[in-house]
Design a protein around this motif. Structure first.
Motif, PDB file in Angstrom:
ATOM      1  N   ILE A  52       0.802  -1.216   0.000  1.00  0.00           N
ATOM      2  CA  ILE A  52       0.000   0.000   0.000  1.00  0.00           C
ATOM      3  C   ILE A  52       0.835   1.267   0.000  1.00  0.00           C
ATOM      4  CG2 ILE A  52      -1.786   1.257   1.304  1.00  0.00           C
ATOM      5  CD1 ILE A  52      -2.691  -1.377  -0.073  1.00  0.00           C
TER       6      ILE A  52
ATOM      7  N   LEU D  33       4.862  -2.320   5.569  1.00  0.00           N
ATOM      8  CA  LEU D  33       3.524  -1.777   5.804  1.00  0.00           C
ATOM      9  C   LEU D  33       3.585  -0.256   5.859  1.00  0.00           C
ATOM     10  CD1 LEU D  33       2.225  -4.306   8.495  1.00  0.00           C
ATOM     11  CD2 LEU D  33       2.103  -4.450   6.007  1.00  0.00           C
ATOM     12  N   CYS D  34       2.415   0.355   5.851  1.00  0.00           N
ATOM     13  CA  CYS D  34       2.372   1.808   5.923  1.00  0.00           C
ATOM     14  C   CYS D  34       2.919   2.273   7.268  1.00  0.00           C
ATOM     15  CB  CYS D  34       0.934   2.307   5.812  1.00  0.00           C
ATOM     16  SG  CYS D  34       0.073   1.722   4.349  1.00  0.00           S
ATOM     17  N   CYS D  37       1.025   1.791  10.760  1.00  0.00           N
ATOM     18  CA  CYS D  37       0.060   0.685  10.730  1.00  0.00           C
ATOM     19  C   CYS D  37       0.063  -0.058  12.061  1.00  0.00           C
ATOM     20  CB  CYS D  37       0.414  -0.289   9.606  1.00  0.00           C
ATOM     21  SG  CYS D  37      -0.663  -1.743   9.575  1.00  0.00           S
ATOM     22  N   HIS D  39      -0.519  -3.004  12.675  1.00  0.00           N
ATOM     23  CA  HIS D  39       0.071  -4.334  12.575  1.00  0.00           C
ATOM     24  C   HIS D  39       1.539  -4.341  12.980  1.00  0.00           C
ATOM     25  CE1 HIS D  39      -3.667  -4.966  10.642  1.00  0.00           C
ATOM     26  NE2 HIS D  39      -3.292  -5.215   9.405  1.00  0.00           N
ATOM     27  N   CYS D  68      -2.498  -7.472   4.547  1.00  0.00           N
ATOM     28  CA  CYS D  68      -1.392  -6.722   5.167  1.00  0.00           C
ATOM     29  C   CYS D  68      -0.973  -7.441   6.445  1.00  0.00           C
ATOM     30  CB  CYS D  68      -1.825  -5.297   5.483  1.00  0.00           C
ATOM     31  SG  CYS D  68      -2.169  -4.308   4.009  1.00  0.00           S
ATOM     32  N   ASN D 140      -8.784  -4.632  11.846  1.00  0.00           N
ATOM     33  CA  ASN D 140      -8.861  -3.202  11.526  1.00  0.00           C
ATOM     34  C   ASN D 140     -10.171  -2.794  10.863  1.00  0.00           C
ATOM     35  OD1 ASN D 140      -8.475  -4.321   9.028  1.00  0.00           O
ATOM     36  ND2 ASN D 140      -6.376  -3.575   8.773  1.00  0.00           N
ATOM     37  N   CYS D 218      -5.856   0.569  10.766  1.00  0.00           N
ATOM     38  CA  CYS D 218      -5.304   0.759   9.427  1.00  0.00           C
ATOM     39  C   CYS D 218      -5.225   2.254   9.184  1.00  0.00           C
ATOM     40  CB  CYS D 218      -6.234   0.108   8.397  1.00  0.00           C
ATOM     41  SG  CYS D 218      -5.844   0.517   6.684  1.00  0.00           S
ATOM     42  N   VAL D 219      -4.015   2.777   9.231  1.00  0.00           N
ATOM     43  CA  VAL D 219      -3.890   4.242   9.129  1.00  0.00           C
ATOM     44  C   VAL D 219      -4.276   4.752   7.750  1.00  0.00           C
ATOM     45  CG1 VAL D 219      -2.188   4.576  10.947  1.00  0.00           C
ATOM     46  CG2 VAL D 219      -1.405   4.015   8.638  1.00  0.00           C
ATOM     47  N   THR D 220      -4.148   3.922   6.771  1.00  0.00           N
ATOM     48  CA  THR D 220      -4.417   4.392   5.411  1.00  0.00           C
ATOM     49  C   THR D 220      -5.898   4.388   5.060  1.00  0.00           C
ATOM     50  OG1 THR D 220      -2.247   3.636   4.742  1.00  0.00           O
ATOM     51  CG2 THR D 220      -3.820   4.054   2.982  1.00  0.00           C
ATOM     52  N   PHE D 221      -6.609   3.362   5.501  1.00  0.00           N
ATOM     53  CA  PHE D 221      -8.007   3.270   5.061  1.00  0.00           C
ATOM     54  C   PHE D 221      -9.044   3.317   6.173  1.00  0.00           C
ATOM     55  CE2 PHE D 221      -5.535   0.940   1.783  1.00  0.00           C
ATOM     56  CZ  PHE D 221      -5.763   1.814   0.732  1.00  0.00           C
TER      57      PHE D 221
HETATM   58  S1  SF4 Z   1      -3.179  -0.414   4.203  1.00  0.00           S
HETATM   59 FE1  SF4 Z   1      -3.782  -0.338   6.356  1.00  0.00          FE
HETATM   60  S2  SF4 Z   1      -3.517  -2.432   7.102  1.00  0.00           S
HETATM   61 FE2  SF4 Z   1      -2.353  -2.236   5.201  1.00  0.00          FE
HETATM   62  S3  SF4 Z   1      -0.276  -1.677   5.824  1.00  0.00           S
HETATM   63 FE3  SF4 Z   1      -1.358   0.213   5.379  1.00  0.00          FE
HETATM   64  S4  SF4 Z   1      -2.173   0.850   7.356  1.00  0.00           S
HETATM   65 FE4  SF4 Z   1      -1.636  -1.298   7.572  1.00  0.00          FE
END
Ligand code: SF4
Ligand SMILES: Cc1ncc(C[n+]2csc(CCOP(=O)(O)OP(=O)(O)O)c2C)c(N)n1
Ligand SMILES: Cc1ncc(C[n+]2csc(CCOP(=O)(O)OP(=O)(O)O)c2C)c(N)n1
Ligand code: SF4
Ligand SMILES: [Mg+2]
Ligand SMILES: [Mg+2]
Lengths: 609, 351, 609, 351
Positions: A52, D33-34, D37, D39, D68, D140, D218-221
């Motif tokens: 991502i 990962l982001c 995150c 995780h 992820c 998440n 999940c920081v991105t979504f």
């Molecule tokens: S998309 Fe969300 S779950 Fe996947 S690595 Fe990035 S922050 Fe984590």
């Protein structure tokens, strides 16, 4: 390859190397769109990681005044924005080419090359000076290199600014920032570098009736136009954007204006098995229903596909292929599911498969798929791939004939059922191997029992050999009779008859066309047929019969198309030669020529690598 | 429009429903199950319930997976549409069918192997999706059709015919359905038609996923001593938690219960379900309390039956998806296809 | 066919028609065993419905002094115990044959035929007279017809009674009842009918080193002998008895005598997907693990099969084929999964497949499968079918070489790992396309990461084209190199070279052998090769090359073996002719001759039908 | 035999465990990962827990599906064996692996998509089978890797980044695990390492299926306002029901709690888990009561965390199957193959 230092107007490829999740996608989109609007033939290919954020990602743009927009694996210019991938990126530019990099931090000597020109732009530094906030600084850096490219390549700044205006008309402050960033990049080049470069752009008029779109969106639109109402899916790259597109177009075109209610039902299933079941259930009811997926999904749907085949339930499966096997490389392209789709499921089965070669055909074949699945009452696969589905293609505008009416096949109306003495689901009354079906709820006399277990032509359960075989034999003839109804192959012939032919499929098309023209300039005339549907129609057989040597060009390891031709046409085995590339990149002219080289040695002297 | 042609003269004393049909008209082909199989009794109860609900046969949709239980849709309502699909995947077929045509009446028949092993994921997600259907699980604790392996609903200690005791804990589908938020959860016994029929009727009328777990003994592989899914064991240990009476919309409400122990729930279509509690502390609308109560009964080795939980509200799948009221299959092409000018318009954004 | 009225000693077929769930299976078993013990070549085929109780079921016995025990579709004698199927059963006896029926109820005139002899036995009536209780009466009726047959066909009564003694040695009252029932049947015939019939039995000595068994039991035993410790499965006809057998033999041979604990672990999975995952997990750990299933299971396992292929995890899949597609006819046989097993899963895949032709080969190939899967680190399929798996076969005694040691392939020991500089999972160190593997827990330096996503030869994640292709190319070569290690084909040649060949597979063998001998007596010499493994070894290629016409005989609709030969050998297409039968019954000589007839017309004049 | 070679000189102050290894030795490759995150924090907690448990790296087995979250096994304990399998099917790989070698330490990492959608059936059956492993669900509320679709654990009303509200009820994995008879059920938060580490340690030591649901944003979504699985929302609404302290066998028991609120549970291997109840009516060994309590907390919109339920007894898969103590992979051929004379003997029955 020619040295790029020679002036190449509208004929080069460039690559932008960035980090994913940093907003470069929109800058690259802007760039591509600007070239498109300049009327130049162009294509954009996104090479992204299965992740991502934070990993190297690339965007490849090829402009070619002659309209060759297959992938070019050679780049005259690289925009190297990602220090992580400098080594690889800088190595990839051809000798005599250019490297644009962020000179805010000095370039390590190890990356230097003597045979390319380095163009340093202090992007990060200018961002810090001119913009506030981390996010803005990251984003504006991308816009800045667009500005710099505008100066270096002579991109029309009015077009670029016009696009920014369209995009940010409601967000004045963003527009200002973008304007400023574009100018910063542009001006920096103006002040510090000779420009334009010998590789540069010039307006043309090649895109008058063209649009820019990716195949998944086009396929989604095809589903809307075909009247599909039920879409069931489970997210999987690279098919996800197909359902995103369907959702978007349904929201636009299919919401009841009075009630706000949906004239469609999109179900995010719990997995691919369920998605397939939903399609079968909905189609059985009479809806046009489909599911988009990729290889792993087809594997998981295999059992259900056999049910739909045997019980003769219409169902449309989009397989946007990615690199297999197993999880493989989910963000790379391949044509590895050809055989699977043709024969998916256990026991004797054979399916109708359509192979679009670009987004326009994704649109058209989506519509065709629903007509075929209802006419032949059997699963239909539309098999595209990541390259067609997710990359940016310039195609002739889509057209729609308003007189189109769905071919529902033999679906009996209540009135027709009423007139029947008795209805038998699997009886071939017309002698065309297709039995009429009824829809649940329409008429009491139309009811029948659907099952995946042995049944006779009346629809009754059976364990009797002859009764079973009678139905199975009809099924084979039925699917084979679709050969005349799937999209006919596209055939290119030279003025004179040639004994050499090429057969190819899907997105290979563009590289093959380019290679074929290349061969022609060297005096080698080859005929060319692109398969667009399975079962193969007679034209395919004829083409194979007419040529002594046929090269089958495809993107997988195992010569899947060649094997399918071998099994399913009358061609003799000795005719077919195989050229494969399975590395996950879209096919390029070089792959084709390299593959042909050993066979055409004398004739091709000096061609290929 | 109704196509029901009045049946030809039959036994004059045969009861007729509002459509003029007799129970015969709701039968199917001859059962090929073992003589005495519980599933045949469930079929009989379904026939009665559907007859009494005045269902137009061709407006009924019967679905199933694979198993002895899953064969039964051929044995009732021959003029309904049926789909005997693949093992464990009926819920997705039902969801798709219902998505396409929300106006028909859906009944799914499954087995404990079909729903709790191979089909567990689909079963749970059909509950979550609240697909509007009656879902009948004919639960015998074994795989009948493959000849008697323990299923996931086999109780600890329950013995196979060969005397082997099951050691893994069972999946209790009622418990599971409650945990997953099912809005209609019942358990009954194939041998108790009086209890089963009103539950099935209420389930048909419920707006959403109506789950009925029916203990339905397998006489061939799981009706011996030591089996906890035998006729004898079920009869002996069943504990009717609640008595159910289904009162269709147009009927007069005849039954009356003593204050405090009865509760009437009005269904989506106006029919009424009357629930008489055997234990007056029991509240069939309090999910947590129901779970507790059932847990208690279970620890006593007893099997709670009745319409155990009912929540006549909430949205079904179409609610979540905001689908039009007209069945999607009935929307004309003109409504669905945006046409050439819209296409031209759209493509202006693609340049 | 000859008229059966002519005396046919040890050369006829009979069929018992009963109702399933009534205990006739054990009576029929007794019958077959008696013939076997008389030393006569014999086979027994069970034709049963997909249901538990109450439907028509048949048991077919063929005795043939020359050892031809393929299915005979013609019956000289029918034991018609099921009034429901009288019409069909009585019709099936050849002209001049005999029908035995229960005359307790008079036979309807509609069933009478002039050209057969009816032998009525008042079975039900005698049961009522002599036995108490419904269950006993039903059971004893079956034993009674065995007694009657003993008189009619001259079955050795000592043998029959000896068997009853063995069986009921601990249940005196049952033995007495059985004795009585046998005698009642026997005596009734003695008193009322001329006997023996012209079709009758005579002791031979053909079964000295033979045993009677079905293929699933033999395969199960093979798994035990190969040292398989983990079996995961989901019940499905006709594979269920394979795991039943494994359980039985494990209980017998694998229970620790001191602790009573199991030296094996059998997991009844929640479905076929899980069963496949368990096999992969266990094999990855180093256990020999397998799963038996049938077509629908293979469809469901498809995704996992691709994982095992790509991640190179050993795994053994038994596919006991039944009639497809979808649920098809679960209690009928077919060879419809040949192509599926060869290429299961999406993307480019190819698998090792073994095709046993009888129970003895089920045993042997089960062992071979584990050796091959560990040696080549790839899925191996053992593909039999319902006929082989569930019917009663007389085969040469199984043999075991105690010097056998499992071929674990390249599994590194702790010591070997210790000596390594560094371990790379997918590195072809020896140049034989096979990389060494390590087992979890053995040594810290042996650890690696297993994945179904793109990886390079070091085992690292990759999205790089070349690194990906390098591994994939090796995989192809690896599986192809197994061609020399799968069981070699069985080849039959005449004394003189013939230009005509037959290629067949699996249980077709016996009908083909018989047909071939038949042709030979008519002066038509055909060579014959039975494929036993895929990828095909050179012998197959050579055989195809040596013959002008090769008939590929198989039991499916779609010519799957023929297609596989076409794709995977060098043979020219024009060589291969197809003879298929897909109706779900075991193949018979007639199918073969009928299929060949159109091609061999002149030569075969008068043969076939 | 231990192959652990002592690590080369590292930072002298770096802590060392009983094997002489430092936390570094339990790391894996760089996370992709982001940034931020959740995780990655779970990975960090796992590293610490495994380090503190003195696990020999190569005796650890890491398994996952796809997502992820499922990528994370590469990010810890590089010298362990790892298997990144296919989407939703890790539990079966784990069961098979464990069947073959019961002596290794198993940890499975999954996501809410992986476990509650495509893998729901396998997840439930792994619980039922009581596979001896630590199962960590990095929850998440979205499908991270496929870019932000709602997962089955998304709460009603939780909004997507685009502002669309989820309308289907969530599947609560804790609730589900409890309903299915799981013997170790915990929930924690990736942002609360202090709570998470002892839970993971106890989970590793539990004899059977130890389930830990970790809210892992999940920081991105799914970290925006309106999401109920964001850092902010979780921090604000988490309610620690029970404080957990893990005391390995050989260590002195240092922590002490006030009478009545603490409870010590001795694990299979002799280590002790000390549970301090925040609410002293809470009994982490009474399944029904736990369900009730959690239900209550949930209706208040709060998220219960802690080692919520623990039952240190019962049989794992090997118990059900009565497998030998020696790992099956270690049994020699001689033990497994009955040999030629047994074959001859057996075949006497086949004539
Ligand atoms: S998309 Fe969300 S779950 Fe996947 S690595 Fe990035 S922050 Fe984590
Ligand atoms: C994919 C697949 N796997 C296995 C089977 C074999 N099979 C048929 S029915 C059945 C179990 C049926 O059990 P249940 O659902 O409890 O039904 P019952 O017969 O007990 O009523 C199985 C395993 C199948 N048909 N398809
Ligand atoms: C069979 C199959 N279907 C779909 C996918 C695509 N896919 C990859 S990850 C994923 C969802 C991941 O969600 P989750 O398990 O919650 O993990 P997260 O990324 O949120 O940590 C999906 C649908 C796949 N890899 N395989
Ligand atoms: S086997 Fe059992 S479930 Fe199947 S029909 Fe017979 S009694 Fe019923
Ligand atoms: Mg059952
Ligand atoms: Mg997630």
């Amino acid at each position: 390859m020619d040295q790029p230092s020679a002036s190449r107007i509208n004929d080069f490829a460039l690559k932008v190397a960035t980090v994913n999740g940093t907003g470069s996608a929109s800058a690259n989109g802007l760039l591509l769109q600007a070239l498109f609007r300049m009327g130049i033939p162009v294509s954009g290919k996104n090479v992204f990681p299965s992740n991502i954020q934070g990993l190297p990602t690339w965007y490849e743009i090829r402009v070619n005044k002659d309209g060759y927009t297959a992938r070019s694996p050679e780049f005259q210019l690289i925009v190297a924005m990602n220090p992580e991938s400098y080594a690889r990126d800088i190595e990839e530019v051809v000798s005599g080419g250019w490297v644009i990099y962020d000179s805010s931090k000095e370039l390590d000597d190890e990356f230097r090359r003597d045979d390319v020109t380095f163009i340093g732009l202090p992007l990060a530094q200018m961002c810090v000076e001119h913009f506030q906030g981390a996010r803005a600084r990251i984003l504006m850096k991308n816009i800045m290199y667009v500005g710099a490219l505008a100066a270096l390549l002579e991109i029309d700044m009015d077009i670029v600014k016009g696009m920014l205006e369209e995009k940010f008309s409601h967000k004045k402050h963003l527009m200002d920032a973008n304007y400023q960033a574009i100018d910063l990049g542009y001006n920096y080049v103006q002040e510090h570098y000779e420009h334009p470069l010998p590789i540069r752009l010039e307006k043309m008029d090649a895109n008058r009736d063209k649009v820019m779109i990716h195949g998944n969106a086009a396929a989604a639109l095809g589903c809307v136009y075909a009247g599909a109402t039920v879409g069931a899916w489970y997210p999987i790259t690279p098919s996800t954007s197909l359902m995103d597109g369907f959702t978007e177009y349904c929201k636009r075109f299919r919401v009841d204006p009075d009630t706000g209610k949906h004239n469609f039902c999109i179900i995010q299933a719990e997995d691919e098995l369920a998605a397939a079941g939903m399609v079968i259930g909905a189609s059985w009811m009479g809806a046009r229903a489909f599911t988009p997926t990729s290889g792993p999904g087809i594997s998981l749907m295999s059992e259900f596909i056999g049910l739909a085949y045997y019980a003769e339930v219409p169902s449309v499966f989009f397989d946007v292929q990615r690199t297999g096997p197993s999880t493989g490389m989910p963000t790379r392209t391949q044509q590895g599911d050809i055989m699977l789709c043709a024969y998916a499921s256990h026991g004797d089965t054979k399916h109708i498969v359509l192979f679009p070669g670009d987004p326009r055909e994704c649109f058209e074949f989506a519509v065709a798929a629903f007509d075929l699945t209802e006419r032949f009452q059997t699963p239909v696969f539309v098999v595209s791939d990541l390259d067609i589905g997710m990359n940016d293609w310039v195609i002739p505008k889509l057209e729609w004939d308003d007189s189109y009416r769905p071919d529902r096949g033999k679906v009996l109306s209540a009135e027709q059922i009423e007139e029947l003495e008795r209805f038998y689901r699997y009886l071939d009354v017309d002698g065309d191997h297709i039995a009429a079906r009824t829809l649940p709820g329409v008429h009491p006399k139309g009811s029948y029992f659907t099952r995946g277990s042995g049944h006779d032509k009346y629809g009754r359960y059976t364990e009797d050999s002859d009764a079973y075989m009678e139905v199975m034999d009809r099924l084979l003839e039925k699917v084979e009779s679709a050969a005349d109804h799937v999209p006919a192959p596209e055939v290119h012939r030279g003025e004179e008859a040639s004994s050499i032919g090429i057969v190819s499929i899907g997105g290979c098309h563009w590289a093959v066309l380019e290679a074929r023209d290349d061969l022609a300039t060297r005096g080698i005339q080859v005929d060319y047929l692109r398969v667009r549907g399975f079962p193969f129609n007679q034209t395919v057989d004829d083409f194979l019969a007419e040529h002594d040597k046929v090269f089958v060009i495809e993107q997988n390891r195992d010569e899947q198309l060649r094997k399918l031709l071998l099994m399913e046409t009358a061609c003799s085995k000795e005719t077919l030669y195989s050229v494969t590339y399975s590395g996950g990149q879209p096919l390029s002219k070089g792959h084709v020529l390299d593959g042909l080289a050993p066979y055409l040695e004398e004739a091709l002297m000096g061609v290929g690598s | 429009m109704s196509y029901i042609t009045k049946p030809v003269a039959r036994h004059p004393k045969m009861p007729r429903n509002a459509l003029g049909l007799t129970p015969r008209d709701y039968e199917g082909t001859m059962s090929t199950l073992c003589a005495g199989c519980g599933h045949d009794s469930v079929t009989a109860a379904l026939i009665q319930a559907i007859f009494e609900l005045d269902v137009e046969p061709h407006r009924l949709v019967k679905l199933s997976g694979i198993g002895c239980s899953s064969k039964t849709p051929t044995y009732f309502v021959r003029d309904a549409h049926g789909f005997n699909s693949v093992h464990g995947r009926m819920p997705s077929i039902a969801a798709g069918a219902n998505a396409a045509n929300r106006d028909l009446l859906y009944v799914g028949i499954s087995g404990d192997g079909d729903s709790l092993s191979i089909g567990l994921g689909q079963f749970c997600h059909a509950i979550r999706r609240n697909v509007n259907m009656l879902y009948v699980l004919e639960n015998n604790g074994v795989y009948g059709l493959t000849k008697g392996q323990f299923s996931a609903s086999a109780d600890i200690g329950s013995t196979s015919k060969a005397g082997v005791a099951n050691r893994q804990g069972p999946i209790d589908p009622v418990n599971l359905a409650l945990s997953l938020g099912a809005t209609f959860v019942a358990r009954s016994f194939s041998g108790d038609k009086a209890q089963l029929v009103p539950i099935l009727k209420a389930g048909f009328r419920h707006n959403g996923f109506a789950f009925v777990d029916v203990i339905s003994p397998c006489v061939t592989f799981n009706d011996h001593k030591g089996s906890t899914k035998s006729y004898a064991h079920t009869r002996e240990h069943m504990h009717e938690v609640i008595e159910t009476d289904f009162v269709p919309l147009r009927a007069e409400i005849k039954t009356s219960y003593a204050e405090g122990t009865a509760r009437a729930v009005t269904m989506h279509d106006g029919s009424v379900v009357k629930l008489r509690k055997v234990d007056d502390t029991y509240d069939p609308t309090d999910r947590g309390a129901v779970l507790d109560y059932l847990g208690e009964v279970a620890t006593r080795g007893e099997i709670s039956t009745g319409l155990l939980y009912l929540e006549e509200s909430g949205e079904d799948m179409h609610g979540f998806e905001n689908t039009v009221d007209t069945p999607l299959v009935e929307l004309p092409h003109e409504t669905l296809c945006p046409g050439s000018s819209a296409l031209a318009e759209l493509q202006k954004e693609w340049v």
